[in-house]
Write a protein that holds these residues in place. Structure first.
Motif, PDB file in Angstrom:
ATOM      1  N   TYR A 168     -71.938 -75.714 -10.464  1.00  0.00           N
ATOM      2  CA  TYR A 168     -72.719 -75.206  -9.334  1.00  0.00           C
ATOM      3  C   TYR A 168     -71.848 -75.029  -8.088  1.00  0.00           C
ATOM      4  O   TYR A 168     -71.993 -74.054  -7.352  1.00  0.00           O
ATOM      5  CB  TYR A 168     -73.912 -76.117  -9.028  1.00  0.00           C
ATOM      6  N   ASN A 169     -70.939 -75.969  -7.843  1.00  0.00           N
ATOM      7  CA  ASN A 169     -70.017 -75.817  -6.721  1.00  0.00           C
ATOM      8  C   ASN A 169     -69.133 -74.599  -6.912  1.00  0.00           C
ATOM      9  O   ASN A 169     -68.801 -73.900  -5.950  1.00  0.00           O
ATOM     10  CB  ASN A 169     -69.178 -77.085  -6.534  1.00  0.00           C
ATOM     11  N   GLY A 170     -68.761 -74.331  -8.139  1.00  0.00           N
ATOM     12  CA  GLY A 170     -67.979 -73.132  -8.433  1.00  0.00           C
ATOM     13  C   GLY A 170     -68.752 -71.858  -8.147  1.00  0.00           C
ATOM     14  O   GLY A 170     -68.193 -70.877  -7.644  1.00  0.00           O
ATOM     15  N   PHE A 171     -70.042 -71.867  -8.441  1.00  0.00           N
ATOM     16  CA  PHE A 171     -70.871 -70.695  -8.143  1.00  0.00           C
ATOM     17  C   PHE A 171     -70.963 -70.463  -6.638  1.00  0.00           C
ATOM     18  O   PHE A 171     -70.945 -69.315  -6.178  1.00  0.00           O
ATOM     19  CB  PHE A 171     -72.274 -70.840  -8.731  1.00  0.00           C
ATOM     20  N   LEU A 172     -71.064 -71.544  -5.877  1.00  0.00           N
ATOM     21  CA  LEU A 172     -71.089 -71.400  -4.417  1.00  0.00           C
ATOM     22  C   LEU A 172     -69.783 -70.794  -3.917  1.00  0.00           C
ATOM     23  O   LEU A 172     -69.783 -69.885  -3.081  1.00  0.00           O
ATOM     24  CB  LEU A 172     -71.355 -72.755  -3.760  1.00  0.00           C
ATOM     25  N   ALA A 173     -68.665 -71.295  -4.428  1.00  0.00           N
ATOM     26  CA  ALA A 173     -67.356 -70.757  -4.039  1.00  0.00           C
ATOM     27  C   ALA A 173     -67.232 -69.298  -4.464  1.00  0.00           C
ATOM     28  O   ALA A 173     -66.768 -68.451  -3.683  1.00  0.00           O
ATOM     29  CB  ALA A 173     -66.239 -71.585  -4.670  1.00  0.00           C
ATOM     30  N   ALA A 174     -67.662 -68.984  -5.670  1.00  0.00           N
ATOM     31  CA  ALA A 174     -67.572 -67.601  -6.164  1.00  0.00           C
ATOM     32  C   ALA A 174     -68.383 -66.660  -5.280  1.00  0.00           C
ATOM     33  O   ALA A 174     -67.942 -65.541  -4.976  1.00  0.00           O
ATOM     34  CB  ALA A 174     -68.049 -67.526  -7.611  1.00  0.00           C
ATOM     35  N   GLY A 175     -69.556 -67.084  -4.869  1.00  0.00           N
ATOM     36  CA  GLY A 175     -70.381 -66.250  -4.000  1.00  0.00           C
ATOM     37  C   GLY A 175     -69.709 -65.972  -2.665  1.00  0.00           C
ATOM     38  O   GLY A 175     -69.740 -64.846  -2.162  1.00  0.00           O
ATOM     39  N   LEU A 176     -69.086 -66.995  -2.103  1.00  0.00           N
ATOM     40  CA  LEU A 176     -68.385 -66.799  -0.834  1.00  0.00           C
ATOM     41  C   LEU A 176     -67.168 -65.897  -1.002  1.00  0.00           C
ATOM     42  O   LEU A 176     -66.937 -64.997  -0.185  1.00  0.00           O
ATOM     43  CB  LEU A 176     -67.978 -68.149  -0.234  1.00  0.00           C
ATOM     44  N   PHE A 177     -66.384 -66.124  -2.060  1.00  0.00           N
ATOM     45  CA  PHE A 177     -65.218 -65.263  -2.301  1.00  0.00           C
ATOM     46  C   PHE A 177     -65.640 -63.817  -2.558  1.00  0.00           C
ATOM     47  O   PHE A 177     -64.998 -62.878  -2.084  1.00  0.00           O
ATOM     48  CB  PHE A 177     -64.374 -65.776  -3.478  1.00  0.00           C
ATOM     49  N   TRP A 178     -66.709 -63.648  -3.312  1.00  0.00           N
ATOM     50  CA  TRP A 178     -67.227 -62.302  -3.593  1.00  0.00           C
ATOM     51  C   TRP A 178     -67.565 -61.594  -2.281  1.00  0.00           C
ATOM     52  O   TRP A 178     -67.187 -60.442  -2.055  1.00  0.00           O
ATOM     53  CB  TRP A 178     -68.453 -62.424  -4.503  1.00  0.00           C
ATOM     54  N   ALA A 179     -68.278 -62.308  -1.407  1.00  0.00           N
ATOM     55  CA  ALA A 179     -68.649 -61.708  -0.126  1.00  0.00           C
ATOM     56  C   ALA A 179     -67.423 -61.424   0.739  1.00  0.00           C
ATOM     57  O   ALA A 179     -67.325 -60.368   1.361  1.00  0.00           O
ATOM     58  CB  ALA A 179     -69.616 -62.624   0.613  1.00  0.00           C
ATOM     59  N   LEU A 180     -66.487 -62.359   0.764  1.00  0.00           N
ATOM     60  CA  LEU A 180     -65.317 -62.196   1.620  1.00  0.00           C
ATOM     61  C   LEU A 180     -64.422 -61.035   1.197  1.00  0.00           C
ATOM     62  O   LEU A 180     -63.910 -60.297   2.035  1.00  0.00           O
ATOM     63  CB  LEU A 180     -64.483 -63.486   1.623  1.00  0.00           C
ATOM     64  N   PHE A 181     -64.233 -60.863  -0.123  1.00  0.00           N
ATOM     65  CA  PHE A 181     -63.218 -59.922  -0.592  1.00  0.00           C
ATOM     66  C   PHE A 181     -63.742 -58.646  -1.242  1.00  0.00           C
ATOM     67  O   PHE A 181     -63.002 -57.673  -1.355  1.00  0.00           O
ATOM     68  CB  PHE A 181     -62.264 -60.624  -1.558  1.00  0.00           C
ATOM     69  N   PHE A 182     -64.995 -58.640  -1.663  1.00  0.00           N
ATOM     70  CA  PHE A 182     -65.464 -57.486  -2.433  1.00  0.00           C
ATOM     71  C   PHE A 182     -66.631 -56.727  -1.818  1.00  0.00           C
ATOM     72  O   PHE A 182     -66.869 -55.583  -2.187  1.00  0.00           O
ATOM     73  CB  PHE A 182     -65.806 -57.906  -3.862  1.00  0.00           C
ATOM     74  N   ILE A 183     -67.364 -57.343  -0.922  1.00  0.00           N
ATOM     75  CA  ILE A 183     -68.476 -56.638  -0.291  1.00  0.00           C
ATOM     76  C   ILE A 183     -67.940 -55.911   0.938  1.00  0.00           C
ATOM     77  O   ILE A 183     -67.395 -56.542   1.849  1.00  0.00           O
ATOM     78  CB  ILE A 183     -69.611 -57.603   0.097  1.00  0.00           C
ATOM     79  N   LYS A 184     -68.085 -54.621   0.946  1.00  0.00           N
ATOM     80  CA  LYS A 184     -67.564 -53.802   2.046  1.00  0.00           C
ATOM     81  C   LYS A 184     -68.607 -53.555   3.137  1.00  0.00           C
ATOM     82  O   LYS A 184     -68.280 -53.501   4.307  1.00  0.00           O
ATOM     83  CB  LYS A 184     -67.046 -52.456   1.520  1.00  0.00           C
ATOM     84  N   ASP A 185     -69.858 -53.383   2.756  1.00  0.00           N
ATOM     85  CA  ASP A 185     -70.913 -53.155   3.722  1.00  0.00           C
ATOM     86  C   ASP A 185     -71.069 -54.408   4.597  1.00  0.00           C
ATOM     87  O   ASP A 185     -71.331 -55.501   4.090  1.00  0.00           O
ATOM     88  CB  ASP A 185     -72.228 -52.850   2.996  1.00  0.00           C
ATOM     89  N   GLN A 186     -70.898 -54.256   5.917  1.00  0.00           N
ATOM     90  CA  GLN A 186     -70.882 -55.399   6.828  1.00  0.00           C
ATOM     91  C   GLN A 186     -72.214 -56.141   6.884  1.00  0.00           C
ATOM     92  O   GLN A 186     -72.235 -57.369   6.996  1.00  0.00           O
ATOM     93  CB  GLN A 186     -70.454 -54.955   8.231  1.00  0.00           C
TER      94      GLN A 186
END
Length: 124
Positions: free
Chosen positions: A56-74
């Motif tokens: 579960y902690n890994g999923f939280l980290a993955a969500g943050l990394f996904w948002a930081l590096f892959f989501i372009k729409d602000q």
């Protein structure tokens, strides 16, 4: 302020990867038992639960990394980071109330600070 927000959010994500490693792979080691103040017997009995927590902690980290590096729409980036930081703050509060008070400071406080910076940086 936006850079500081993203930097602190990245720190929170890295912290949760570290927690994943501790809970999933180091739980029954001398280091893991020292960090979590466990006896070898308790570590053995609780290791499957710890692996689940780590995931579960890994999923939280993955969500943050996904948002930081892959989501372009602000706007989407703002909302996604907000969601995951709120989840971590709530987990920190719950963990401090039910398991170990220091969780409030080790996990909840960094996420809360990132949340405040994030809100201030994106909602002007």
């Amino acid at each position: 302020m936006k850079f500081a927000s993203l930097l602190l959010t990245g720190f929170v994500a890295i912290e949760h990867v570290f927690i994943l490693v501790l809970e999933m792979f180091l739980w029954k080691t001398e280091f893991g038992m020292k960090v979590f103040q466990l006896t070898p017997e308790t570590a053995e009995i609780t290791s499957k639960l710890a692996k689940n927590q780590g995931l579960y902690n890994g999923f939280l980290a993955a969500g943050l990394f996904w948002a930081l590096f892959f989501i372009k729409d602000q706007n989407q980036k703002f909302q996604t980071i907000l969601f995951f930081l709120i989840c971590i703050v709530v987990a920190g509060i719950y963990g401090s109330a039910t398991a170990k008070f220091s969780i409030l400071f080790s996990q909840g406080l960094p996420a809360f600070l990132a949340l405040v910076l994030h809100w201030l940086a994106y909602k002007k």
